[in-house]
Design an enzyme around this catalytic site. Structure first.
Site, PDB file in Angstrom:
ATOM      1  CE1 TYR A 106      -3.662   2.481   0.600  1.00 30.50           C
ATOM      2  CE2 TYR A 106      -2.276   3.327   2.352  1.00 30.50           C
ATOM      3  CZ  TYR A 106      -3.368   3.457   1.520  1.00 30.50           C
ATOM      4  OH  TYR A 106      -4.145   4.579   1.600  1.00 30.50           O
ATOM      5  CG  ASP A 114      -2.790  -3.603   5.473  1.00 28.65           C
ATOM      6  OD1 ASP A 114      -3.992  -3.929   5.530  1.00 28.65           O
ATOM      7  OD2 ASP A 114      -2.404  -2.455   5.154  1.00 28.65           O
TER       8      ASP A 114
HETATM    9  C1  LIG Z   1      -6.484   2.505   2.952  1.00 27.89           C
HETATM   10  C2  LIG Z   1      -5.423   1.549   3.335  1.00 27.89           C
HETATM   11  C3  LIG Z   1      -4.490   1.864   4.318  1.00 27.89           C
HETATM   12  C4  LIG Z   1      -4.452   3.224   4.997  1.00 27.89           C
HETATM   13  O1  LIG Z   1      -5.597   3.427   5.743  1.00 27.89           O
HETATM   14  P1  LIG Z   1      -6.168   4.906   6.061  1.00 27.89           P
HETATM   15  O2  LIG Z   1      -7.380   4.614   6.883  1.00 27.89           O
HETATM   16  O3  LIG Z   1      -6.463   5.553   4.755  1.00 27.89           O
HETATM   17  O4  LIG Z   1      -5.104   5.628   6.807  1.00 27.89           O
HETATM   18  C5  LIG Z   1      -3.545   0.909   4.644  1.00 27.89           C
HETATM   19  N1  LIG Z   1      -3.513  -0.293   4.036  1.00 27.89           N
HETATM   20  C6  LIG Z   1      -4.393  -0.617   3.078  1.00 27.89           C
HETATM   21  C7  LIG Z   1      -4.295  -1.956   2.428  1.00 27.89           C
HETATM   22  C8  LIG Z   1      -5.378   0.282   2.691  1.00 27.89           C
HETATM   23  O5  LIG Z   1      -6.247  -0.039   1.732  1.00 27.89           O
END
Ligand SMILES: *Cc1c(COP(=O)(O)O)cnc(C)c1O
Length: 391
Positions: free
Chosen positions: A110, A182
């Site tokens: 990301y 993540d």
């Molecule tokens: C959107 C996203 C983030 C960041 O999240 P925010 O809430 O925008 O700070 C991190 N990892 C992934 C895979 C995302 O899609």
């Protein structure tokens, strides 16, 4: 509780009792701090994530109910919520890493996370080695005595590569390296990385967990108490705290997460298979299609394949731009995981900072369109996409 299905867990939220009864819905505790009769209880609450509520930057009952709910869905012992996904990711990275540490991260990351790794490398003396997300041998080769962290994403953006969680986590575990995953794109409905050997799971709750494009939030879930305490303690210093109202909206959205996820996946299957047969489309990237390089791994690891996919138009950038300006139902917007179908053109938006060579290496074409599929009727979505392709 541990035997309950996600559909049941999402509905039955942890809720602190009042005098003799408990509200059905988790109340919104919109307060910055709490009042004490007993100074000893006050003092004790300052020092731990599960003590009495003291001050909003440390914890809040609505936020804690959300932390317990997400920890329950992911199978962790505790969680730390943050004001955004990046807030949660940076709280974990800066909470666990020190100058001189080494990190192994997957190549497809990301964008915000990739930027944090650049910062860690250039400004904070942490070195980073990038390896493919499904290559345990490459990860093993990259391990050094000072390797502290392995960082993965269950499903990557926008080409939807799937990480070999069991294989990669096993390599890290053998070497005493902490694995952070993540899990934003999969959500705990499709994957619970702690069950595959991960130590920490992070989410942008802005996406599927809250699910209605109306709130920003992030969370980190932990497999063990020591890491939970360490990161919680750093979170109280960093101050990327989640607001109680954002926590309340997220709890409300999360109760329908399993229902929404099933529909996101079904709609995506419908759109992706129809697009794959269209003459204006050069390729469709979704791990539920046998043509995707992650298909076999995804079929083993996930019960379904998620609500995000991308596709390449035969006509390159011009065709991509024409498609973007021809859709009527799908909305041109960043983000994903909401009930509405959103599309974006990575080469000119989310991935615009990449050079032509980096774009090519990431497999992102000039005519690649990313779709975050909503929960509308699939035939209405297809009608919109078909008319935009004809345009
Ligand atoms: C959107 C996203 C983030 C960041 O999240 P925010 O809430 O925008 O700070 C991190 N990892 C992934 C895979 C995302 O899609």
């Amino acid at each position: 509780m541990s035997s309950l299905h996600p559909e049941t867990r999402a509905v039955h939220l942890p809720n602190p009792p009042l005098n003799g009864s408990t509200p059905i819905a988790v109340p919104l505790y919109q307060t910055s701090g709490f009042v004490f009769d007993d100074p000893a209880v006050f003092a004790d609450g300052m020092g731990r994530p599960d003590g009495a509520f003291v001050y909003g930057r440390l914890s809040n009952p609505t936020v804690r109910a959300l932390e317990e709910a997400v920890a329950g869905l992911e199978g962790g012992v505790g969680a730390v919520a943050a004001g955004s996904g990046m807030g949660a990711i940076n709280t974990v990275l800066f909470g666990l890493l020190q100058p001189g540490d080494h990190v192994i991260a997957q190549t497809a990351l990301y964008g915000g996370t990739a930027a944090s790794f650049s910062d860690l490398q250039e400004r904070f003396g942490v070195s980073v080695t990038y390896v493919p997300q499904d290559d345990p041998a490459a990860a093993r080769e990259a391990i050094r005595p000072e390797t502290k962290l392995l960082y993965l994403e269950t499903i990557a953006n926008p080409m939807t590569q799937v990480a070999d969680l069991p294989g990669m986590c096993a390599v890290a575990r053998e070497a005493g390296v902490t694995t952070v995953v993540d899990n934003t794109f999969a959500s705990p409905v499709l994957c619970r990385p702690l069950e595959h050997g991960a130590d920490v799971v992070v989410h942008s709750m802005t996406k599927y967990l809250s699910g209605h494009s109306d709130v920003l939030g992030g969370i980190a879930v932990f497999a063990d108490d020591a890491a939970h305490r360490e990161v919680w303690s750093y979170a109280t210093k960093l101050g990327a705290t989640l607001d109680p109202f954002a926590a309340w909206l997220t709890l409300r959205g999360m109760q329908t997460l399993p229902l929404r996820m099933a529909r996101h996946c079904d709609n995506t299957r419908s759109l992706a298979t129809r697009l794959a047969e269209h003459p204006a489309v050069a390729a469709v990237h979704w791990p539920g299609l046998p043509s995707h390089p992650s298909y076999e791994l995804a079929a083993k690891l996930l019960p379904d394949f998620g609500g995000v996919f991308s596709f390449d138009l035969v006509g390159g950038r011009a065709a991509g731009e024409r498609f973007m300006s021809s859709v009527r139902l799908a909305l041109l917007a960043p983000s994903l995981g909401g009930v509405e179908t959103l599309i974006l053109h990575p080469a000119t938006t989310s991935h615009r900072s990449l050079t032509a060579h980096e774009l090519q290496r990431a497999g992102i074409g000039e005519g690649t369109v990313r779709v975050a599929v909503g929960i509308e009727h699939p035939d209405d979505l297809w009608a919109d996409f078909a008319q935009a392709l004809d345009a």
